[in-house]
Design a protein around this motif. Sequence first.
Motif, PDB file in Angstrom:
ATOM      1  N   ASP A 148       0.927  -1.148  -0.053  1.00  0.00           N
ATOM      2  CA  ASP A 148       0.012   0.081   0.067  1.00  0.00           C
ATOM      3  C   ASP A 148       0.922   1.102   0.018  1.00  0.00           C
ATOM      4  OD1 ASP A 148      -2.467   1.625   0.400  1.00  0.00           O
ATOM      5  OD2 ASP A 148      -1.477   2.061   2.356  1.00  0.00           O
ATOM      6  N   LEU A 149       2.020   1.354   0.688  1.00  0.00           N
ATOM      7  CA  LEU A 149       2.727   2.255   0.899  1.00  0.00           C
ATOM      8  C   LEU A 149       3.523   2.607  -0.395  1.00  0.00           C
ATOM      9  CD1 LEU A 149       4.464   2.047   4.424  1.00  0.00           C
ATOM     10  CD2 LEU A 149       3.162   4.099   3.585  1.00  0.00           C
ATOM     11  N   GLN A 150       3.934   1.431  -1.064  1.00  0.00           N
ATOM     12  CA  GLN A 150       4.504   1.541  -2.263  1.00  0.00           C
ATOM     13  C   GLN A 150       3.695   2.162  -3.433  1.00  0.00           C
ATOM     14  OE1 GLN A 150       5.676  -2.599  -2.527  1.00  0.00           O
ATOM     15  NE2 GLN A 150       7.671  -2.166  -2.692  1.00  0.00           N
ATOM     16  N   ARG A 151       2.527   1.769  -3.490  1.00  0.00           N
ATOM     17  CA  ARG A 151       1.382   2.565  -4.357  1.00  0.00           C
ATOM     18  C   ARG A 151       1.613   3.863  -4.113  1.00  0.00           C
ATOM     19  NH1 ARG A 151      -2.070  -1.966  -3.129  1.00  0.00           N
ATOM     20  NH2 ARG A 151      -1.974  -3.400  -4.594  1.00  0.00           N
ATOM     21  N   ARG A 152       1.226   4.448  -2.813  1.00  0.00           N
ATOM     22  CA  ARG A 152       1.081   5.596  -2.588  1.00  0.00           C
ATOM     23  C   ARG A 152       2.459   6.647  -2.842  1.00  0.00           C
ATOM     24  NH1 ARG A 152      -0.433   5.176   3.570  1.00  0.00           N
ATOM     25  NH2 ARG A 152       0.177   7.506   3.532  1.00  0.00           N
TER      26      ARG A 152
ATOM     27  N   ARG B  87       3.103   7.326  -6.399  1.00  0.00           N
ATOM     28  CA  ARG B  87       2.237   8.426  -6.998  1.00  0.00           C
ATOM     29  C   ARG B  87       2.790   9.906  -6.552  1.00  0.00           C
ATOM     30  NH1 ARG B  87      -2.337   5.352  -5.231  1.00  0.00           N
ATOM     31  NH2 ARG B  87      -2.306   6.545  -3.347  1.00  0.00           N
ATOM     32  N   LEU B  88       3.491   9.669  -5.681  1.00  0.00           N
ATOM     33  CA  LEU B  88       4.092  11.254  -4.942  1.00  0.00           C
ATOM     34  C   LEU B  88       5.511  11.424  -5.093  1.00  0.00           C
ATOM     35  CD1 LEU B  88       2.309  10.678  -1.662  1.00  0.00           C
ATOM     36  CD2 LEU B  88       1.441  12.078  -3.464  1.00  0.00           C
ATOM     37  N   ILE B  89       6.275  10.486  -5.197  1.00  0.00           N
ATOM     38  CA  ILE B  89       7.656  10.495  -5.162  1.00  0.00           C
ATOM     39  C   ILE B  89       8.481   9.800  -6.220  1.00  0.00           C
ATOM     40  CG2 ILE B  89      10.077  10.194  -3.860  1.00  0.00           C
ATOM     41  CD1 ILE B  89       8.154   9.572  -1.740  1.00  0.00           C
ATOM     42  N   PRO B  90       9.057  10.537  -7.164  1.00  0.00           N
ATOM     43  CA  PRO B  90       9.757   9.833  -8.630  1.00  0.00           C
ATOM     44  C   PRO B  90      10.493   8.908  -7.963  1.00  0.00           C
ATOM     45  CG  PRO B  90       9.808  12.265  -8.747  1.00  0.00           C
ATOM     46  CD  PRO B  90       9.433  12.187  -7.334  1.00  0.00           C
ATOM     47  N   GLY B  91      10.166   7.583  -8.588  1.00  0.00           N
ATOM     48  CA  GLY B  91      11.048   6.266  -8.043  1.00  0.00           C
ATOM     49  C   GLY B  91      10.515   5.735  -6.899  1.00  0.00           C
ATOM     50  N   GLY B  92       9.732   6.362  -6.165  1.00  0.00           N
ATOM     51  CA  GLY B  92       9.205   5.729  -4.781  1.00  0.00           C
ATOM     52  C   GLY B  92       9.987   5.837  -3.659  1.00  0.00           C
ATOM     53  N   ALA B  93      11.184   6.688  -3.990  1.00  0.00           N
ATOM     54  CA  ALA B  93      12.170   6.755  -2.647  1.00  0.00           C
ATOM     55  C   ALA B  93      13.133   7.869  -3.123  1.00  0.00           C
ATOM     56  CB  ALA B  93      13.175   5.491  -2.763  1.00  0.00           C
ATOM     57  N   HIS B  94      13.898   8.350  -2.066  1.00  0.00           N
ATOM     58  CA  HIS B  94      14.575   9.734  -2.358  1.00  0.00           C
ATOM     59  C   HIS B  94      16.318   9.151  -2.506  1.00  0.00           C
ATOM     60  CE1 HIS B  94      11.085  11.309  -0.521  1.00  0.00           C
ATOM     61  NE2 HIS B  94      11.523  12.467  -1.272  1.00  0.00           N
ATOM     62  N   THR B  95      16.471   8.049  -2.698  1.00  0.00           N
ATOM     63  CA  THR B  95      17.789   7.468  -2.877  1.00  0.00           C
ATOM     64  C   THR B  95      17.687   6.456  -4.150  1.00  0.00           C
ATOM     65  OG1 THR B  95      18.610   8.196  -0.680  1.00  0.00           O
ATOM     66  CG2 THR B  95      19.844   6.605  -2.252  1.00  0.00           C
ATOM     67  N   TYR B  96      18.355   6.367  -5.089  1.00  0.00           N
ATOM     68  CA  TYR B  96      17.914   5.216  -6.000  1.00  0.00           C
ATOM     69  C   TYR B  96      18.455   3.714  -5.596  1.00  0.00           C
ATOM     70  CZ  TYR B  96      16.848   8.279  -9.968  1.00  0.00           C
ATOM     71  OH  TYR B  96      16.281   9.054 -10.856  1.00  0.00           O
ATOM     72  N   ALA B  97      19.424   3.827  -4.502  1.00  0.00           N
ATOM     73  CA  ALA B  97      19.759   2.505  -4.105  1.00  0.00           C
ATOM     74  C   ALA B  97      18.753   1.724  -3.196  1.00  0.00           C
ATOM     75  CB  ALA B  97      21.000   2.642  -3.342  1.00  0.00           C
ATOM     76  N   LYS B  98      17.952   2.877  -2.940  1.00  0.00           N
ATOM     77  CA  LYS B  98      16.717   2.072  -1.903  1.00  0.00           C
ATOM     78  C   LYS B  98      15.578   1.821  -2.815  1.00  0.00           C
ATOM     79  CE  LYS B  98      18.180   4.916   1.966  1.00  0.00           C
ATOM     80  NZ  LYS B  98      17.991   5.948   3.003  1.00  0.00           N
ATOM     81  N   GLY B  99      15.582   1.881  -4.272  1.00  0.00           N
ATOM     82  CA  GLY B  99      14.357   1.732  -4.833  1.00  0.00           C
ATOM     83  C   GLY B  99      13.766   0.380  -4.828  1.00  0.00           C
TER      84      GLY B  99
ATOM     85  N   PRO C 144      10.723  -6.229   2.291  1.00  0.00           N
ATOM     86  CA  PRO C 144      10.244  -5.252   2.913  1.00  0.00           C
ATOM     87  C   PRO C 144      10.401  -4.023   2.326  1.00  0.00           C
ATOM     88  CG  PRO C 144      12.139  -5.784   4.126  1.00  0.00           C
ATOM     89  CD  PRO C 144      12.002  -6.747   2.973  1.00  0.00           C
ATOM     90  N   GLY C 145       9.274  -3.331   2.262  1.00  0.00           N
ATOM     91  CA  GLY C 145       9.184  -2.061   1.247  1.00  0.00           C
ATOM     92  C   GLY C 145       9.596  -0.880   2.063  1.00  0.00           C
ATOM     93  N   PHE C 146       9.259  -0.964   3.106  1.00  0.00           N
ATOM     94  CA  PHE C 146       9.535   0.389   4.276  1.00  0.00           C
ATOM     95  C   PHE C 146       9.976   0.081   5.549  1.00  0.00           C
ATOM     96  CE2 PHE C 146       6.849   1.685   0.757  1.00  0.00           C
ATOM     97  CZ  PHE C 146       7.261   3.135   0.721  1.00  0.00           C
ATOM     98  N   ILE C 147      10.709   0.739   6.126  1.00  0.00           N
ATOM     99  CA  ILE C 147      11.353   0.566   7.642  1.00  0.00           C
ATOM    100  C   ILE C 147      10.512   1.416   8.394  1.00  0.00           C
ATOM    101  CG2 ILE C 147      13.465   0.370   8.787  1.00  0.00           C
ATOM    102  CD1 ILE C 147      13.359  -1.792   6.885  1.00  0.00           C
TER     103      ILE C 147
END
Length: 451
Positions: free
Chosen positions: A13-17, A20-32, A41-44
């Motif tokens: 669910d967080l990945q979908r959100r 939509r809000l963050i290019p790549g879904g994360a703020h560091t490419y290595a965490k994508g 696990p998608g989120f810590i």
Amino acid sequence: MTRHFSRFERSTDLQRRAHRLIPGGAHTYAKGDDQYPVLAPGFIERGAGCHVFDVEGNRYIEYGMGNRAVGLGHGYQPVVEAAMQAMRDGCNFTRPARLEVDCAEAFLDLIGTAEMVKFCKDGSDATSGAVRLARAYTGRDMIACCGDHPFFSTDDWFIGTTAMHAGIPDAIRQLTATFRYNDLESVASLFARYPGRIAALILEPARNEEPRDDFLHEVKRLCHANGALFILDEMITGFRWHARGAQHIYGIEPDLSCFGKALANGFSVSALAGKREYMRLGGLDHIDKPRVFLLSTTHGAETHALAAAIATMRIYRDEPVIAHIERQGSRLAEGVADAARRHGVSAQVATVGRPNCLAYTTFDADGRPSQAFRTLFLQETIRRGVLMPSLVVGYTHDDTAIDETLEAIDGALEIYARALEDGVDRHLVGRPSQLVYRAYNQPPAIAAAVT
């Protein structure tokens, strides 16, 4: 070892959100999401020592430690307390804070080879500041960076050398050339090809291989013989090879060096340090050369981050941090080699690098690097409670954590061996992970990440 649940409803669910809000879904490419298996696990939610807890409540032994930014451990109390104390008094003022001087003195005293330092927030700013200084000092426009080292900056001068160079003018791309690590001839040929044009060479002191035949010293000699500056990127090696940096281990004094990552145990602090002759160009006192607009950042000297850096440096100075991570890294390297032998996959899976900064190989049956097998290995270690994009240890990785990790790796390598026999697709859930530096996305990989 008890397996974790292989479904991550909250993460999905967080990945979908996030996408939509963050290019790549994360703020560091290595965490994508494209860097990890579908069953990851998608989120810590939080971390403690060498463990992290995902949003589902699962606990993992973590390696990589915030992409090597956390050297001591997550939430390490002496560092957190120092940051909190500073924060209570305000974190940003109209004039410099006393902590800026305190941190500069602590840093320069620890490193020992630099005379001035300027703090900023990330490694890209520090390396790009070094590049700007070199260009201003030499009056030249070209930069040479080591093509075997994967990342120096998000700025155009470096990203233009990668496959992911969309948005960077070709004229800028032509101003950076590359050379090979431990290949002195490749360095010499650059100076021959671009006589009088190269302002500086930048490289990591080491990565997965050690410098051979006085490589670093010979590169510095070539730089100075050709009027260029010698810059060391110690974002990773600093506070891992030695408290004073890899430059201390190898007995080399750079003109400029850049530190960050573990400098403040995860708090955002990086540093550009160097000889006064070069650093002064960003100051107020010189009149012989034009002024350099160098690292003017509103948040670069936030007091809580500098307090965290001072506390971190004190711990590295007074406690056996480096000895501990070398010992635990050696145990991991030996354990992985032993498990790989038992499962007959020594040709496919092995650790590389120094014990205090380990990575690992994942080859297929034909001996080729394989993202599919890397993804399978990650998937199976995650299932066993270990999150290990690398095997980078911290000060809080105790013997119990190492034992549990080796047990998880043993189980994962059993699956790896089966996959070599009957095909990786039979064991991998979903798509393989991808390389960060690629010119185009692959739609199925992105779709799998968000559905």
